[in-house]
Scaffold this motif. Structure first.
Motif, mmCIF file in Angstrom:
data_model
loop_
_atom_site.group_PDB
_atom_site.id
_atom_site.type_symbol
_atom_site.label_atom_id
_atom_site.label_comp_id
_atom_site.label_asym_id
_atom_site.label_seq_id
_atom_site.Cartn_x
_atom_site.Cartn_y
_atom_site.Cartn_z
ATOM 1 N N GLU A 220 0.831 -1.203 0.000
ATOM 2 C CA GLU A 220 0.000 0.000 0.000
ATOM 3 C C GLU A 220 0.867 1.255 0.000
ATOM 4 N N ALA A 221 1.952 1.248 0.807
ATOM 5 C CA ALA A 221 2.841 2.408 0.872
ATOM 6 C C ALA A 221 3.562 2.632 -0.454
ATOM 7 N N VAL A 222 4.026 1.547 -1.076
ATOM 8 C CA VAL A 222 4.724 1.661 -2.368
ATOM 9 C C VAL A 222 3.774 2.214 -3.422
ATOM 10 N N GLN A 223 2.525 1.747 -3.434
ATOM 11 C CA GLN A 223 1.545 2.248 -4.394
ATOM 12 C C GLN A 223 1.205 3.710 -4.123
ATOM 13 N N HIS A 224 1.139 4.073 -2.841
ATOM 14 C CA HIS A 224 0.892 5.469 -2.466
ATOM 15 C C HIS A 224 1.984 6.378 -3.026
ATOM 16 N N LEU A 225 3.218 5.952 -2.896
ATOM 17 C CA LEU A 225 4.334 6.744 -3.420
ATOM 18 C C LEU A 225 4.315 6.791 -4.938
ATOM 19 N N ALA A 232 9.702 3.255 -5.102
ATOM 20 C CA ALA A 232 10.253 2.728 -3.854
ATOM 21 C C ALA A 232 10.213 1.210 -3.877
ATOM 22 N N THR A 233 11.098 0.603 -3.126
ATOM 23 C CA THR A 233 11.102 -0.841 -2.937
ATOM 24 C C THR A 233 10.840 -1.144 -1.469
ATOM 25 N N ALA A 234 10.650 -2.406 -1.152
ATOM 26 C CA ALA A 234 10.366 -2.794 0.225
ATOM 27 C C ALA A 234 11.100 -4.077 0.563
#
Length: 291
Positions: A220-225, A232-234
């Motif tokens: 969700e955070a990567v898609q938000h960015l 971004a990667t995770a």
């Protein structure tokens, strides 16, 4: 923009200066090294401070500022200077200077007693971490980036809470500005239990569910960015202990780790929660602690 370095004289380790210059090179900031020397006590009411002590303090301060300036000269591409001030408390004096100069970052080292290549929070740094209203960066002992190097990747310790989401946007903005990669890091610890096989299978299911939740939050955070044009990667740090988990993640030259303050502390300043403190103790790269 000014990065303030707390510089201790007569130390062999200049890791804080090296880190500050690497940061400054990444964002075209200036570096100011500040040495704090003891302030004399008044002998009686209305009397002058002891002259001999004042002279000694001034000589110590001038020598330390000259030493810091000499070491900063090794980074000619960075605008830098060095000064000395007096104070009853080193952390308090550094915070006063940071406020006066409107410094955007305080940079400190790990002292000379901790292990090489690891972060050590000294007593003075601990007081800074509990009082600063600006981010505090800590360099591992002996930290010496390659000549001319910049920050190339920022790893954010990511929790799926409101404070971390706000920090996520701020860090993403900085990464876009300095051209650094952004990576999200979540630590997922697996408990080791001396239990029956049935209970152990249940623990495996619980851990698998935790990993699913972490993956969903990170996605969700990567898609938000991505919606803001930021890539971004995770990565998930897995292990049965904090050292094992952090060791499972690859770090390299140019990496910086960012952690947020405790979300339970009522003041808007740097206050390490237990997770952030454990990340700090087990990191091999510079760490920035953000209020």
């Amino acid at each position: 923009m000014t990065y303030l370095v707390g510089y201790s004289p007569h130390k062999e380790d200049s890791c804080a200066l090296a880190l500050a210059c690497q940061f400054a090179r990444s964002e075209s900031a200036a570096v100011l090294a500040v040495t704090v020397v003891p302030r004399g006590w008044e002998t009686v009411a209305g009397s002058a401070t002891d002259g001999d002590f004042e002279q000694w303090a001034a000589e110590e301060g001038e020598a330390s500022a000259a030493e810091a300036a000499g070491r900063l000269a090794a980074y000619p591409d960075v605008t830098s200077s060095a000064v000395w001030v007096t104070g009853r408390s080193v952390p308090a004096a550094i915070l006063d200077q940071a406020a006066t100069l409107e410094a955007s970052l305080i940079v400190v080292g790990s002292g000379i007693d901790g292990p090489e290549g690891r972060l050590t929070v000294t007593s003075k740094t601990d007081r800074l971490l509990h009082s600063s209203q600006v981010p505090v960066a800590i360099a591992p002992r002996g930290y010496q980036p390659a000549d001319g190097s910049k920050v190339t990747r920022v790893t954010l310790a990511f929790r799926d809470d409101d404070a971390t989401w706000k920090l996520l946007d701020d860090v993403a903005e900085i990464c876009a500005r300095i051209g650094a990669e952004l990576r999200l890091l979540t630590v997922a610890l697996k408990q080791r239990l001396m239990v029956s096989s049935g209970v152990r299978r249940n623990e495996e299911l619980v851990y698998a569910n935790l990993l699913d939740q972490v993956a969903a939050a990170q996605s969700e955070a990567v898609q938000h960015l991505a919606g803001k044009g930021v890539s971004a990667t995770a990565v998930v740090a897995r292990g049965s202990s904090w050292p094992e988990a952090l060791a499972s993640v690859e770090f390299s030259d140019g990496d910086v780790l960012v952690v947020g303050s405790s979300r339970t502390h009522p003041l808007a300043n740097v206050f390490l929660g237990s997770s952030a403190a454990k990340i700090l103790r087990n990191s091999t790269v510079p760490v920035i602690v953000v209020p």
